[in-house]
Design a protein around this motif. Structure first.
Motif, PDB file in Angstrom:
ATOM      1  N   LEU A  92       0.848  -1.184   0.000  1.00  0.00           N
ATOM      2  CA  LEU A  92       0.000   0.000   0.000  1.00  0.00           C
ATOM      3  C   LEU A  92       0.886   1.238   0.000  1.00  0.00           C
ATOM      4  O   LEU A  92       1.905   1.283   0.687  1.00  0.00           O
ATOM      5  CB  LEU A  92      -0.896   0.017   1.242  1.00  0.00           C
ATOM      6  CG  LEU A  92      -1.921  -1.113   1.351  1.00  0.00           C
ATOM      7  CD1 LEU A  92      -2.642  -1.043   2.695  1.00  0.00           C
ATOM      8  CD2 LEU A  92      -2.929  -1.051   0.210  1.00  0.00           C
ATOM      9  N   VAL A  93       0.481   2.244  -0.783  1.00  0.00           N
ATOM     10  CA  VAL A  93       1.272   3.462  -0.934  1.00  0.00           C
ATOM     11  C   VAL A  93       0.426   4.646  -0.475  1.00  0.00           C
ATOM     12  O   VAL A  93      -0.612   4.943  -1.070  1.00  0.00           O
ATOM     13  CB  VAL A  93       1.710   3.659  -2.404  1.00  0.00           C
ATOM     14  CG1 VAL A  93       2.598   4.887  -2.535  1.00  0.00           C
ATOM     15  CG2 VAL A  93       2.425   2.414  -2.921  1.00  0.00           C
ATOM     16  N   LEU A  94       0.875   5.314   0.578  1.00  0.00           N
ATOM     17  CA  LEU A  94       0.145   6.457   1.133  1.00  0.00           C
ATOM     18  C   LEU A  94       0.939   7.728   0.850  1.00  0.00           C
ATOM     19  O   LEU A  94       2.133   7.810   1.184  1.00  0.00           O
ATOM     20  CB  LEU A  94      -0.068   6.294   2.639  1.00  0.00           C
ATOM     21  CG  LEU A  94      -0.967   5.128   3.089  1.00  0.00           C
ATOM     22  CD1 LEU A  94      -0.185   3.817   3.122  1.00  0.00           C
ATOM     23  CD2 LEU A  94      -1.549   5.397   4.461  1.00  0.00           C
ATOM     24  N   LEU A  98      -0.208   3.066  -9.903  1.00  0.00           N
ATOM     25  CA  LEU A  98      -0.546   2.731  -8.509  1.00  0.00           C
ATOM     26  C   LEU A  98      -2.028   2.997  -8.214  1.00  0.00           C
ATOM     27  O   LEU A  98      -2.491   2.740  -7.107  1.00  0.00           O
ATOM     28  CB  LEU A  98       0.323   3.540  -7.546  1.00  0.00           C
ATOM     29  CG  LEU A  98       1.817   3.232  -7.549  1.00  0.00           C
ATOM     30  CD1 LEU A  98       2.569   4.244  -6.690  1.00  0.00           C
ATOM     31  CD2 LEU A  98       2.086   1.816  -7.042  1.00  0.00           C
ATOM     32  N   GLY A  99      -2.735   3.526  -9.213  1.00  0.00           N
ATOM     33  CA  GLY A  99      -4.170   3.757  -9.065  1.00  0.00           C
ATOM     34  C   GLY A  99      -4.588   5.210  -8.999  1.00  0.00           C
ATOM     35  O   GLY A  99      -5.763   5.520  -8.790  1.00  0.00           O
ATOM     36  N   SER A 100      -3.646   6.144  -9.203  1.00  0.00           N
ATOM     37  CA  SER A 100      -3.983   7.562  -9.111  1.00  0.00           C
ATOM     38  C   SER A 100      -4.719   8.065 -10.350  1.00  0.00           C
ATOM     39  O   SER A 100      -4.380   7.716 -11.487  1.00  0.00           O
ATOM     40  CB  SER A 100      -2.718   8.400  -8.910  1.00  0.00           C
ATOM     41  OG  SER A 100      -3.012   9.781  -8.996  1.00  0.00           O
ATOM     42  N   THR A 101      -5.694   8.912 -10.115  1.00  0.00           N
ATOM     43  CA  THR A 101      -6.429   9.566 -11.196  1.00  0.00           C
ATOM     44  C   THR A 101      -5.874  10.951 -11.485  1.00  0.00           C
ATOM     45  O   THR A 101      -5.897  11.419 -12.627  1.00  0.00           O
ATOM     46  CB  THR A 101      -7.927   9.684 -10.821  1.00  0.00           C
ATOM     47  OG1 THR A 101      -8.473   8.379 -10.622  1.00  0.00           O
ATOM     48  CG2 THR A 101      -8.711  10.415 -11.902  1.00  0.00           C
ATOM     49  N   PHE A 154      -3.422  10.651  -1.291  1.00  0.00           N
ATOM     50  CA  PHE A 154      -3.682   9.479  -2.133  1.00  0.00           C
ATOM     51  C   PHE A 154      -3.266   8.204  -1.417  1.00  0.00           C
ATOM     52  O   PHE A 154      -2.266   8.171  -0.696  1.00  0.00           O
ATOM     53  CB  PHE A 154      -2.895   9.639  -3.444  1.00  0.00           C
ATOM     54  CG  PHE A 154      -2.789   8.397  -4.286  1.00  0.00           C
ATOM     55  CD1 PHE A 154      -3.916   7.840  -4.878  1.00  0.00           C
ATOM     56  CD2 PHE A 154      -1.555   7.804  -4.517  1.00  0.00           C
ATOM     57  CE1 PHE A 154      -3.805   6.701  -5.673  1.00  0.00           C
ATOM     58  CE2 PHE A 154      -1.438   6.670  -5.313  1.00  0.00           C
ATOM     59  CZ  PHE A 154      -2.569   6.109  -5.893  1.00  0.00           C
ATOM     60  N   LEU A 155      -4.069   7.161  -1.598  1.00  0.00           N
ATOM     61  CA  LEU A 155      -3.694   5.817  -1.162  1.00  0.00           C
ATOM     62  C   LEU A 155      -3.905   4.882  -2.344  1.00  0.00           C
ATOM     63  O   LEU A 155      -5.020   4.768  -2.866  1.00  0.00           O
ATOM     64  CB  LEU A 155      -4.523   5.344   0.035  1.00  0.00           C
ATOM     65  CG  LEU A 155      -4.100   3.993   0.637  1.00  0.00           C
ATOM     66  CD1 LEU A 155      -4.396   3.947   2.134  1.00  0.00           C
ATOM     67  CD2 LEU A 155      -4.807   2.815  -0.051  1.00  0.00           C
TER      68      LEU A 155
END
Length: 216
Positions: free
Chosen positions: A133-135, A157-160, A173-174
């Motif tokens: 997990l990346v915070l 990593l899932g960022s919009t 962001f997570l």
């Protein structure tokens, strides 16, 4: 008779007043006791969330920095990983890595995105293990040193919003190393002089929630 009657009346009044004072004090004492007991029994949620997370979910809260004055904070499962008090945050992007299965903190670092070396962030992002997990929390300026490679790495990593991130924007962001879709845990606020809360910066952002534990 009149004196005797007056004495009886005074005794009666005194008794009533004494009883009233006693009852009032007793009720107040018990109400305070009940309130204190209820306060003490109130469950404390991890990271101060509004409600507890269900089983097999991790609690988290990420707060971006406020202008260039107050640093960001990253909390996970009740543990404050990064904060100004811990003196481990800095200008740019503050990133914590957590094992998505065990919830154990792996590492935390910050990268100066105004005058630092962007290659250090590229190397860091490329070496993130699967299931991590990346915070992320921004502080002051997260965007000046941004390049296409970094934007793509965060997008993976899932960022919009990584592809929109610019000078003095606010971002929390997570995401995850092996996420196959966009993360639902992200907030972004553009630096806009017309609506900025602070002089030269947008307001801080706070992101909290429950992220599912990765089960293999």
């Amino acid at each position: 008779m009149r004196v005797s009657g007056l004495l009886h009346l005074l005794v009666l009044i005194f008794g009533l007043v004494t009883t009233w004072v006693f009852v009032r004090r007793y009720i107040n004492f018990n109400m305070k006791t009940i309130l204190l007991e209820r306060w003490g029994d109130m469950p404390r949620t991890k990271c101060g969330l509004s409600k507890s997370c269900p089983d097999n979910f991790f609690a988290f809260k990420i707060t971006s920095g406020a202008a260039n004055v107050v640093g960001p904070s990253v909390c996970f499962e009740g543990q404050m990983i990064m904060s100004p008090v811990k003196n481990n945050v800095g200008r740019g992007l503050n990133i914590a890595l957590v094992n998505g299965t065990t919830g154990k903190v792996m590492t935390q670092k910050y990268f100066d995105m105004y005058s630092g070396d962007a290659n250090l962030l590229v190397k860091f992002l490329k070496e993130i293990p699967e299931g991590t997990l990346v915070l992320v929390a921004s502080y002051d300026d997260p965007g000046t040193k941004m390049n296409d490679e970094i934007r793509n790495l965060f997008s993976n990593l899932g960022s919009t919003y990584a592809k929109q991130l610019g000078f003095r924007d606010s971002w929390v962001f997570l995401g995850a190393r092996d996420l196959n879709s966009k993360s639902p845990f992200e907030e972004f606020l553009k630096n806009n002089p017309d609506v900025n809360k602070y002089d030269g910066w947008p307001e801080l952002l706070e992101l909290e929630g429950c992220v599912p534990q990765k089960v293999y």
